[in-house]
Design an enzyme around this catalytic site. Structure first.
Site, PDB file in Angstrom:
ATOM      1  N   LYS A  90       0.907  -1.209   0.009  1.00 53.17           N
ATOM      2  CA  LYS A  90      -0.073  -0.113   0.030  1.00 53.17           C
ATOM      3  C   LYS A  90       0.820   1.258   0.098  1.00 53.17           C
ATOM      4  O   LYS A  90       1.080   2.098   0.912  1.00 53.17           O
ATOM      5  CB  LYS A  90      -1.062   0.126   1.090  1.00 53.17           C
ATOM      6  CG  LYS A  90      -2.028  -1.014   1.209  1.00 53.17           C
ATOM      7  CD  LYS A  90      -2.717  -0.852   2.508  1.00 53.17           C
ATOM      8  CE  LYS A  90      -3.634  -2.259   2.832  1.00 53.17           C
ATOM      9  NZ  LYS A  90      -3.796  -2.343   4.090  1.00 53.17           N
ATOM     10  N   GLY A 135      -1.426  -5.879   9.226  1.00 51.13           N
ATOM     11  CA  GLY A 135      -1.797  -7.469   9.080  1.00 51.13           C
ATOM     12  C   GLY A 135      -0.962  -8.538   8.343  1.00 51.13           C
ATOM     13  O   GLY A 135      -0.774  -9.411   8.744  1.00 51.13           O
ATOM     14  N   GLY A 167      -3.010   0.190  10.054  1.00 51.88           N
ATOM     15  CA  GLY A 167      -3.320   1.529   9.722  1.00 51.88           C
ATOM     16  C   GLY A 167      -3.620   2.499  10.587  1.00 51.88           C
ATOM     17  O   GLY A 167      -2.816   3.512  10.663  1.00 51.88           O
TER      18      GLY A 167
END
Ligand code: ADP
Ligand code: MG
Length: 407
Positions: free
Chosen positions: A205, A361, A385
């Site tokens: 990400k 995660g 996050g």
């Protein structure tokens, strides 16, 4: 921020607990599903157990996956209720809706010490609604099931959602033990960390994670970059990155980070070699190439062995390490070595007394998949996050709401 013990005597009280039970599920052919990593359920157990032992009637709420505001079988929390019961060592009553007849019946039937799990919060559009009114309406329905609220879902405290934020404005509220622990660790990373302090960043990400770098350049001594994110850095150094993951529109931003790091004396450590494959597949041809010589048709899927040694060396003398994001596509064996090298280096420096924190995660799943035990690291966070946003210096709605003055 009030803690559970400050809520007073909880015997006979209905306590709504927001937990993070968003575990990975694998659907089987028979239409059932298996939990592939129950880490988040395990992490939620101590708070639920403590409330139950205090005589509360515990009403647990949580989400699973990303249903679109309506029920969908594959996102049911039913398998989670079973696993939660096994881990708690007591029956968990599962309500087949979140705020409907089943939920009300289950809560009314609950005796002191009983635990009820409500069906997936996100089966209700109000949970994640953008308008304050819609969220508040759903939050009021949730609040109707309880006398007090405990916020214990660390993985969602950065979300302004009904069960995280709005409900806390309607009921006397406290922070749960898991969120307390997580925030305590983050404080140690941000308020005067023991030095040297290194941050290892990787994963996929990329644009989500670049934002945190700004802040890290002010707190960390070293920044080690791997994973999918590294190719935007290599591109910023004008290297060829082939068909690797690249955020072309972030290259200038990254150039700025490199200049800023230089100015501040923060060391940015980039891999010196890369495992380049012909495709995103375990069976694809792959070779180790210098980081500056990725073939035009090559896809970088891991940091190379020399980089693994270099990263380990850069972590060796650290007193504080935060790691978010695997170094490669570790799910496929040929691209797992870089992640394993960093995990091993973290274990070694933990043994020497450093504080090591893993957030994310997939990062947590990676170290478990590679055979490491949770207790070989200082702390494995349940919220990637949320951790990153905290480190970015952002206000987390699920935490700030607990500090709001109330009537
Ligand atoms: P986390 O959940 O720990 O925050 P992310 O979700 O950002 O981590 O990223 C995890 C994913 O990144 C993994 O599924 C891994 O396969 C992928 N990944 C790591 N390195 C690469 C790479 N070089 N190319 C493509 N994907 C990668
Ligand atoms: Mg992830």
């Amino acid at each position: 921020m009030q803690t559970i013990s400050e809520l007073g005597d909880l015997r006979g009280k209905r306590v709504l607990v927001r937990s993070d039970l968003n575990v990975p599920l694998e659907q089987d052919d028979a239409g059932g599903s298996t939990i592939t990593d129950d880490g988040r359920i395990r992490a939620s157990v101590p708070t639920i157990r403590a409330l139950s032992e205090a005589g509360a009637r515990v009403v647990v709420c949580a989400h699973l996956g990303r249903p679109k505001g309506a029920p969908e079988d594959k996102y049911s929390l039913a398998p989670v209720a079973t696993r939660l019961g096994e881990l708690l060592g007591q029956d968990v009553t599962f309500a087949t809706d979140t705020v409907g007849d089943s939920a009300h019946a289950a809560v009314e039937a609950a005796q002191d010490g009983d635990v009820v799990l409500l069906e997936n919060l996100r089966f209700n559009a109000g949970e994640t609604a953008k308008t304050d009114e819609e969220r508040a309406e759903f939050a009021a329905q949730l609040a109707g099931l309880a006398d007090v609220f405990v916020s214990d879902g660390f993985g969602v405290v950065h979300r302004k959602q009904a069960s995280v934020y709005d409900v806390a404005r309607l009921l006397p509220s406290a922070v749960g033990g898991l969120v307390e622990t997580e925030v305590g660790v983050l404080k140690r990373l941000t308020e005067d960390p023991e030095r040297p302090y290194a941050v290892v960043l990787g994963g996929a990400k990329v644009s989500d994670k670049l934002g945190v770098i700004d802040n890290l350049l002010q707190t960390a001594d070293r920044l080690l970059i791997g994973g999918g994110m590294v190719f935007t850095f290599l591109a910023a150094k004008d290297y060829e990155v082939g068909s690797s993951l690249l955020e072309a529109d972030q290259v200038d931003q990254v150039k700025g980070y490199l200049a800023q790091a230089e100015e501040r004396g923060v060391e940015i450590v980039l891999p010196v070699d890369i495992v380049a494959a012909t495709a995103f597949s375990a069976d694809a041809d792959h070779e180790v190439v210098p980081a500056g010589a990725i073939p035009a048709d090559g896809m970088g899927l891991d940091i190379g062995p020399e980089s693994g040694v270099l990263f380990a060396k850069k972590l060796e003398d650290c007193r504080t390490v935060f790691w978010n994001g695997p170094m490669g596509a570790f799910e496929m064996a040929p691209y797992a070595a870089g992640t394993a090298a960093v995990a091993k280096a973290l274990v070694e420096v933990t043994e020497k007394g450093a504080l090591t924190v893993i957030g994310g995660g997939d990062s947590a799943a990676a170290v478990r998949q590679l055979g490491f035990e949770d207790d070989q690291f200082g702390h494995i966070s349940t919220g990637g996050g949320a951790s990153l946003e905290y480190l970015e210096g952002k206000q987390l709605p699920g935490l700030t709401v607990l500090d709001e003055p109330r009537a």
